[in-house]
Write an enzyme that holds these catalytic residues in place. Structure first.
Site, PDB file in Angstrom:
ATOM      1  N   LYS A  11       0.831  -1.208   0.000  1.00 44.00           N
ATOM      2  CA  LYS A  11       0.000   0.000   0.000  1.00 44.00           C
ATOM      3  C   LYS A  11       0.868   1.262   0.000  1.00 44.00           C
ATOM      4  O   LYS A  11       0.620   2.180  -0.771  1.00 44.00           O
ATOM      5  CB  LYS A  11      -0.935   0.045   1.229  1.00 44.00           C
ATOM      6  CG  LYS A  11      -1.884  -1.131   1.327  1.00 44.00           C
ATOM      7  CD  LYS A  11      -2.852  -0.986   2.494  1.00 44.00           C
ATOM      8  CE  LYS A  11      -2.207  -0.967   3.875  1.00 44.00           C
ATOM      9  NZ  LYS A  11      -1.520  -2.220   4.256  1.00 44.00           N
TER      10      LYS A  11
ATOM     11  N   ARG B 132      -9.334   0.826   8.873  1.00 44.20           N
ATOM     12  CA  ARG B 132      -8.853  -0.526   9.125  1.00 44.20           C
ATOM     13  C   ARG B 132      -9.871  -1.345   9.898  1.00 44.20           C
ATOM     14  O   ARG B 132      -9.633  -2.511  10.165  1.00 44.20           O
ATOM     15  CB  ARG B 132      -7.578  -0.430   9.938  1.00 44.20           C
ATOM     16  CG  ARG B 132      -6.364  -1.078   9.256  1.00 44.20           C
ATOM     17  CD  ARG B 132      -5.221  -0.706  10.096  1.00 44.20           C
ATOM     18  NE  ARG B 132      -4.003  -1.368   9.928  1.00 44.20           N
ATOM     19  CZ  ARG B 132      -2.918  -0.805   9.419  1.00 44.20           C
ATOM     20  NH1 ARG B 132      -2.977   0.407   8.905  1.00 44.20           N
ATOM     21  NH2 ARG B 132      -1.779  -1.463   9.422  1.00 44.20           N
TER      22      ARG B 132
ATOM     23  N   ARG C  73      11.764  -5.299   4.095  1.00 45.77           N
ATOM     24  CA  ARG C  73      11.246  -3.934   4.036  1.00 45.77           C
ATOM     25  C   ARG C  73      12.119  -2.983   4.863  1.00 45.77           C
ATOM     26  O   ARG C  73      12.562  -3.308   5.959  1.00 45.77           O
ATOM     27  CB  ARG C  73       9.818  -3.890   4.567  1.00 45.77           C
ATOM     28  CG  ARG C  73       9.326  -2.455   4.700  1.00 45.77           C
ATOM     29  CD  ARG C  73       7.871  -2.326   4.594  1.00 45.77           C
ATOM     30  NE  ARG C  73       7.176  -2.737   5.805  1.00 45.77           N
ATOM     31  CZ  ARG C  73       5.858  -2.595   5.940  1.00 45.77           C
ATOM     32  NH1 ARG C  73       5.144  -2.094   4.950  1.00 45.77           N
ATOM     33  NH2 ARG C  73       5.279  -2.966   7.044  1.00 45.77           N
TER      34      ARG C  73
ATOM     35  N   ARG D 273      11.420  -1.563  10.469  1.00 42.70           N
ATOM     36  CA  ARG D 273      10.394  -1.287  11.483  1.00 42.70           C
ATOM     37  C   ARG D 273      10.391  -2.384  12.535  1.00 42.70           C
ATOM     38  O   ARG D 273      10.490  -3.564  12.220  1.00 42.70           O
ATOM     39  CB  ARG D 273       9.014  -1.203  10.816  1.00 42.70           C
ATOM     40  CG  ARG D 273       8.741   0.139  10.221  1.00 42.70           C
ATOM     41  CD  ARG D 273       7.519   0.140   9.361  1.00 42.70           C
ATOM     42  NE  ARG D 273       6.353  -0.467   9.989  1.00 42.70           N
ATOM     43  CZ  ARG D 273       5.137  -0.432   9.452  1.00 42.70           C
ATOM     44  NH1 ARG D 273       4.938   0.173   8.302  1.00 42.70           N
ATOM     45  NH2 ARG D 273       4.121  -1.001  10.061  1.00 42.70           N
TER      46      ARG D 273
ATOM     47  N   ARG E 261      -0.077  -9.214  13.154  1.00 45.01           N
ATOM     48  CA  ARG E 261      -0.672  -8.176  12.304  1.00 45.01           C
ATOM     49  C   ARG E 261      -1.535  -8.796  11.195  1.00 45.01           C
ATOM     50  O   ARG E 261      -2.561  -8.258  10.839  1.00 45.01           O
ATOM     51  CB  ARG E 261       0.425  -7.279  11.722  1.00 45.01           C
ATOM     52  CG  ARG E 261       1.094  -6.439  12.813  1.00 45.01           C
ATOM     53  CD  ARG E 261       2.380  -5.807  12.332  1.00 45.01           C
ATOM     54  NE  ARG E 261       2.150  -4.808  11.320  1.00 45.01           N
ATOM     55  CZ  ARG E 261       3.064  -4.435  10.434  1.00 45.01           C
ATOM     56  NH1 ARG E 261       4.258  -4.984  10.437  1.00 45.01           N
ATOM     57  NH2 ARG E 261       2.768  -3.519   9.548  1.00 45.01           N
TER      58      ARG E 261
END
Ligand code: AMP
Length: 210
Positions: free
Chosen positions: A13, A88, A123, A156, A167
């Site tokens: 996203k 969300r 990431r 992160r 998550r």
């Protein structure tokens, strides 16, 4: 153009929002980036949000609704925006609807849980501006340095494999029902995972008729 990007954590996203906001010339609003900045600056919102974020859980709806209502009133949102990571939950979507905010399209990026878990380990995000990279798929020009602002790229904390698992569970339980919510309103478009970032952008623009 008022657009929502839906999808699991790591579905792309943020990366796609960065590309689309340039192509469509509208801002991206990422509640994740707003919250990370609040945590970094030690604001009252940041202090409230930190423990939820570290555990891979959702920050309470009332905090998010406050953040997003304030942000959407800023002048740069007048001609449209891309929402990344918000709403969300059904409660957040209903709050936006109650506030009279109408969307043109909701694009769901479909990526399997398996692919997400593989992706998250690579990431990296800019600690200053929040831009996303991937060590193999979207590398920065200079390792560890943000192309956009020269900030430091970090991993992160919530991209650790165990937190990614929580998550994903939260995504399936709380966020995935939004697909039916927006399908009922005739807004949902789905984009299957593609071999490259560019191919995903093309597929999004296609479903948006651009
Ligand atoms: P993201 O960068 O979108 O993956 O968001 C990182 C974390 O911020 C999430 O795991 C949540 O803890 C929190 N967060 C971001 N956006 C929302 C939202 N719309 N509702 C609840 N929590 C959120």
């Amino acid at each position: 153009m008022k657009l929502i990007l839906l999808g699991a954590p790591g579905a792309g996203k943020g990366t796609q929002a960065d590309i689309l906001c340039e192509k469509l010339d509208i801002p991206t609003i990422s509640t994740g980036n707003i919250l990370r900045a609040a945590v970094k600056n030690g604001t009252p919102t940041g202090l409230k949000a930190k423990a939820f974020m570290d555990a891979g859980q959702l920050v309470p709806d009332e905090v998010i609704i406050g953040i997003i209502s304030e942000r959407l009133e800023e002048p740069d949102c007048a001609k449209g925006y891309i929402l990344d990571g918000v709403p969300r939950t059904i409660a957040q979507a209903e709050a936006l609807e109650k506030a009279g905010i109408v969307f043109d399209s909701v694009v769901s990026l479909e990526v399997s849980d398996e692919a997400i878990c593989e992706r998250m380990s690579g990431r990296r995000v800019c600690e200053s501006c929040g831009a996303s990279y991937h060590v193999a798929a979207v590398p920065p020009k200079t390792e560890g340095v943000c192309d956009k602002c020269g900030g430091k790229l970090i991993q992160r904390k919530d991209d650790a494999p165990e937190t990614v698992k929580s998550r994903l569970e939260v995504y399936h339980k709380e966020t995935e029902p939004l697909k039916a919510f927006y399908a009922e309103r005739g807004l949902l478009k789905t984009v299957e995972n593609q071999p490259t970032v560019e191919a995903v952008s093309q597929a999004i623009l296609r479903v948006l008729g651009r």
